[in-house]
Write a protein that holds these residues in place. Structure first.
Motif, mmCIF file in Angstrom:
data_model
loop_
_atom_site.group_PDB
_atom_site.id
_atom_site.type_symbol
_atom_site.label_atom_id
_atom_site.label_comp_id
_atom_site.label_asym_id
_atom_site.label_seq_id
_atom_site.Cartn_x
_atom_site.Cartn_y
_atom_site.Cartn_z
ATOM 1 N N SER A 151 0.831 -1.207 0.000
ATOM 2 C CA SER A 151 0.000 0.000 0.000
ATOM 3 C C SER A 151 0.857 1.245 0.000
ATOM 4 O O SER A 151 0.542 2.231 -0.676
ATOM 5 N N ASP A 159 -6.027 -0.668 -4.658
ATOM 6 C CA ASP A 159 -5.501 -1.279 -3.440
ATOM 7 C C ASP A 159 -6.484 -2.324 -2.925
ATOM 8 O O ASP A 159 -7.509 -1.991 -2.352
ATOM 9 N N GLU A 160 -6.191 -3.573 -3.138
ATOM 10 C CA GLU A 160 -7.025 -4.699 -2.720
ATOM 11 C C GLU A 160 -8.516 -4.444 -2.951
ATOM 12 O O GLU A 160 -9.304 -4.507 -2.023
HETATM 13 MG MG MG Z 1 -2.330 -2.488 2.370
#
Ligand code: MG
Ligand code: ATP
Lengths: 368, 289
Positions: A53, A168-169
């Motif tokens: 991240s 991000d995910e």
């Molecule tokens: Mg992360």
């Protein structure tokens, strides 16, 4: 599934050079070098806390690098705010504005940039159509299912047709089935629209299926970057070998193999697998042999014998857990293999499928 | 708050034990509550009674006494209440809008910017909560006189505009806004002001409502400071106007005074009744009990 008629957005290259990030004592990124070719799909993969991240947020400009440079399309953007980097981002929690309707959420960026009303409407209708959101445009995010919310977040990212998209995910809050279909949709969207994608996940199945380039990170460093095939077939370190694959690559001590072979035949056996005698002349206790479970077979005349610890019958496959000396290994054999439990199992594997690692440095030993 | 919780707990107890046992505790509690509520409401009930009946019934209770609106008419004509209302309205609007603007900006700075001295400054703001405004009346008067603002509506509001309570409350609310929303807006290129107006303020709406009602009711009812700083009909708010009206000559009937009192507090009562649910909810959400 997804049809779009809009003109492809030419993707832009991203380059990180010696990027370091630290918060006080915590060093999150150590000298990261990363190149994303224009229009490609790069996945940042790694265990929790490895800095995925942080890397993404540095590319986005939401976090500033402690040192090093970030360039986008050959332009140094290290000191520019996110809005001047010409990119879109999808967050793990979707980050939808709860007080705005779906339409207003999707249009948020266009409104901020004062795009003409007519163009806003056209693009909104088109995007909603592409993502199957047309019936929900006037709802609030709280009135949507998780998958629909996810699409709204996607919509907000793609409506502006930016040359770079960061995620991000984005799928981690969805159930397995929806995750599979969204995975394919995102990949398709990226290919039709042609933007450059940097995608963060800790799910290797996602990485392997979607990526042009997988970047595997470990404790703030890049362990290996390459195509999914390269990462799978030629892991560069013990960490990569033990992370990629379900189950991952077996790592067996060379010394254990020596002992498990018939007396006096050990060295010969090891040499048989590769002929770099120079490497073998160093102590075998520092060597690890890497072999994927599916590359291990059994044969009467095999020279290594392993003790069977357990078996798991999966229909098409048979997973055998066995032990050679101190090393535990998993073998994946065809489902119709007949093995009696408690038997010692003669194992074979082909030389070209082995990888050799230095157990001190963790690095792969090149054999050519 | 505590009253309602006690109440619900007791109701549950009642429901469970009603069949077998006379619950002494519950009865006492309920009785005490009714008594307190009655005592608290008594002045208001008396005001309503006298305001709607002829003066003859000021001290006599008769269920079927004739109703009348004469008292309101008399009160309205006896003093420039229209002007007073206008003054109060201007005052309250001025204070509320200035408070919203100032507190929002300050709270946003405290919640989302890192700058040297932030904690010290915020502590100073919190200290303001500990200081009773009445202590500062003399100082405030001097300041206002130096500014040449004595006997203006601005002077009544000025000391209250930078509200420590408002800054604190809004800062707490702003800090609960998820940072990903902030990030998402920044990626889209929103300026800081846009971020505040498009993301933070809409999400803090319940807090604004709760704070607004507290502020309005406080300044609508404020008496001492306006009494000191104003001395003409053009600036007096209703509270001061009411006291002047009630004091001019002792001959004014109670029923007329009470009608005037009801008139001046009426708008507030109505507003509270209209908003009471949101009001209580927003305070619960704002974390204040
Ligand atoms: Mg992360
Ligand atoms: N704002 C911050 N302040 C201090 N340390 C931080 C901050 N943000 C991240 N870190 C640290 O940096 C390291 C990397 O964090 P990062 O969020 O990039 O991990 P990640 O790979 O995304 O993990 P996950 O898969 O759990 O999301 C962690 O050790 C984390 O504790």
């Amino acid at each position: 599934m997804i049809q779009t008629s809009s003109l492809p957005t030419p993707g832009q290259a991203i380059e990180l050079a010696a990027v370091t990030k630290q918060w006080g004592e915590t060093v999150a990124l150590k000298q990261i070098d990363l190149t994303v070719a224009p229009g490609t799909f790069t996945v940042l993969l790694g265990p929790s806390g490895c800095g995925k991240s942080t890397t993404l947020r540095i590319i986005a400009g939401l976090e500033s690098a402690s040192s090093g440079t970030v360039s986008i399309a050959d332009r140094d953007v290290t000191l520019l705010p996110p809005s001047e980097r010409d990119l879109a981002m999808v967050f793990q929690s979707y980050a939808l504005f709860p007080h705005l309707s779906v339409a207003e959420n999707i249009l948020f960026g266009l409104k901020v940039r004062r795009t003409p009303k007519k163009q806003q409407r056209e693009r909104l209708l088109h995007t909603a159509d592409v993502l199957g959101l047309s019936p929900y445009l006037s709802r609030k995010p709280s009135q949507l299912s998780g998958g629909q919310q996810q699409r709204v977040a996607l919509g907000r990212a793609i409506i502006a047709e930016k040359p770079i998209c960061l995620m991000d995910e984005p799928l981690s809050n969805l159930d397995a089935k929806l995750r599979n279909s969204m995975r394919m949709e995102i990949r398709e969207l990226q290919q039709t629209l042609g933007f450059s994608m940097v995608y963060v996940t800790h799910d290797q199945a996602e990485a392997i299926t979607m990526a042009d380039q997988v970047v595997l990170m470990q404790e703030g460093e890049i362990a290996q970057a390459g195509t999914p095939r390269e990462i799978y077939q030629t892991p560069a370190t013990i960490f990569v070998a033990g992370f990629i694959g379900t189950p991952p690559m077996n790592l067996i001590k060379a010394a254990d193999v020596l002992q498990a072979t018939a007396p006096g035949k050990g060295m010969e056996f090891l040499r048989g697998m590769h002929d770099s005698a120079a490497n073998l002349s160093q102590s075998t206790s520092e060597l690890l042999i890497g072999i994927r479970p599916e590359h291990i077979g059994t044969q009467q005349q095999a020279s290594i014998s392993a003790k069977i610890l357990g078996m798991e019958y999966l229909g098409s496959d048979l997973l055998v857990t066995c032990r050679i000396g101190e090393s535990i290994l998993l073998a994946r054999m065809p489902g119709n293999t007949e093995i009696a439990a408690n038997e010692t199992l003669p194992l074979v594997w082909a030389e070209e499928n082995t990888a050799w690692f230095d157990s001190n440095s963790g690095a792969r030993i090149r054999l050519d | 708050m505590t009253e309602t919780t006690v109440n619900t707990v007791n109701k549950k107890n009642l429901g469970r034990r009603f069949e077998f046992k006379f619950d002494f505790d519950t009865v006492l509690n309920t009785f005490a509550m009714w008594l307190l509520a009655f005592l608290w409401a008594l002045p208001l009930l008396y005001a309503i009674w006298t305001a709607f009946h002829p003066a003859a019934y000021e001290t006599r209770f008769e269920l079927f006494a004739p109703l009348t609106l004469d008292n309101f008419v008399k009160a309205w004509n006896a003093a420039p209440f229209a002007r007073y209302f206008l003054n109060t309205f201007l005052l309250v609007t001025l204070i509320l809008t200035s408070q919203f603007v100032l507190c929002t900006l300050a709270a946003f700075a405290f919640a989302r910017f890192k700058f040297p001295g932030r904690n010290i400054l915020f502590t100073l703001v919190l200290l303001q909560l500990l200081v009773m405004p009445d202590i500062l009346i003399v100082e405030n008067y001097k300041t206002i006189r130096q500014l040449g603002l004595v006997d203006t509506i601005v002077a009544i509001g000025l000391p209250y505009i930078a509200s420590g309570f408002g800054i604190f409350l809004l800062r707490q609310t702003f800090m609960t806004v998820p940072s990903e929303l902030d990030d998402a807006a920044r990626v889209e290129g929103v300026s800081f002001l846009g971020l505040l107006l498009k993301v933070y303020v809409p999400l803090a709406k319940p807090t604004y409502l709760a704070y607004g009602l507290v502020s309005v009711s406080h300044h609508w009812n404020n008496f001492l400071w306006p009494l000191i700083i104003t001395n003409s009909v053009e600036t007096r708010p209703v509270t001061v106007g009411l006291s002047v009206f009630a004091a001019i000559d002792a001959g004014v009937e109670w029923s007329v005074i009470n009608a005037a009192t009801l008139m001046t507090s009426g708008p507030l009562l109505i507003a509270f009744l209209l908003f009471q649910r949101q009001f209580v909810q927003s305070f619960m959400r704002a974390g204040i009990r």
